[in-house]
Structure formats: C-alpha cells, structure tokens
Design a protein around this motif. Structure first.
Motif, PDB file in Angstrom:
ATOM      1  N   SER A   4       0.822  -1.208   0.000  1.00  0.00           N
ATOM      2  CA  SER A   4       0.000   0.000   0.000  1.00  0.00           C
ATOM      3  C   SER A   4       0.859   1.262   0.000  1.00  0.00           C
ATOM      4  O   SER A   4       0.468   2.272  -0.580  1.00  0.00           O
ATOM      5  N   ASN A   7       1.998   1.792  -3.516  1.00  0.00           N
ATOM      6  CA  ASN A   7       0.871   2.327  -4.273  1.00  0.00           C
ATOM      7  C   ASN A   7       0.729   3.824  -4.032  1.00  0.00           C
ATOM      8  O   ASN A   7       0.510   4.594  -4.964  1.00  0.00           O
ATOM      9  N   HIS A  11       1.357   6.737  -6.826  1.00  0.00           N
ATOM     10  CA  HIS A  11       0.262   7.678  -7.068  1.00  0.00           C
ATOM     11  C   HIS A  11       0.764   9.114  -6.946  1.00  0.00           C
ATOM     12  O   HIS A  11       0.428   9.966  -7.778  1.00  0.00           O
TER      13      HIS A  11
END
Length: 127
Positions: A4, A7, A11
């Motif tokens: 996560s 990610n 992003h």
C-alpha cells in the motif's frame, strides 16, 4: 502483490508529473503519518482525512508547488516488504547520498536531516 505504501508513492509520483491536485488515497494510519511528515517538511501543501463512514476513509492530499515546479520531483521506495533496509546514525548524513530520506523510528516518521533522528527503517527517498 504491491504494498500500500508503494501504491501511495506511485500515485504521488504520477500525479506530480501531470500536475493533478488534489489526490485521493485510501486511508491507513501509516500512510496518513507519512503524508503528514511530507507536509511538515513542505513537500505537500495540505493533508486532510475524509471519513465517509466507519468502514471507508480517504486521505486528501494537495501538492505543493514552487512557481511552476513541483516540490516532489521523484519519489523512490527504498524499503520493500521482501527486503527491509535499516540505517544507523552514521549512514544518515553520508556525503555521497543525494536527496532526502524518510525513516520510521520509535518517535514516528523522521527525515534523515533531522538532528533527533538516530536511525531506523528507510521508507522512501525524494531524489
């Protein structure tokens, strides 16, 4: 499987390249603390938490710009779930390292240039 944190960093990198702001990221306590550390050091303009209900929350991030340039040029994940990287105090201020690194310590998330940082797991670097 992607972590996560990876990610979130991907992003951030993609949104800074296309100059998109604000950014919505799924909530976790660690990602919120990392975003607040970026905000504390001026790489992110504003961080806020959006709670939709008890099961769903998001982190809203507004990126910081200096004129027409992004404050975050390139963010790199250092420590990964399969290979954790730890630095001691003498590795933090190495003259050959370029950029700013964020570490997890007993006192929260610190930057490598912080004088109170004594070492920890290296999360990411802004190079």
């Amino acid at each position: 499987m992607i972590s996560s944190v990876a990610n979130m960093l991907a992003h951030l990198k993609n949104c800074t390249r296309i100059r998109k702001s604000p950014i919505h990221i799924p909530y976790s306590k660690f990602k919120l603390n990392l975003a607040l550390a970026f905000e504390r050091h001026g790489y992110i303009k504003k961080v806020s938490l959006l709670r939709y209900n008890t099961n769903r929350s998001e982190i809203l991030i507004e990126l910081a710009y200096s004129g027409k340039y992004n404050m975050i040029q390139n963010v790199v994940q250092i420590s990964k779930p399969g290979q954790r990287i730890y630095w001691r105090k003498n590795h933090l201020r190495d003259k050959h390292r370029v950029g700013v690194y964020f570490l997890t310590t007993n006192n929260g998330i610190k930057m490598n240039l912080d004088p109170t940082c004594v070492g920890g797991e290296v999360i990411c670097g802004l190079v």
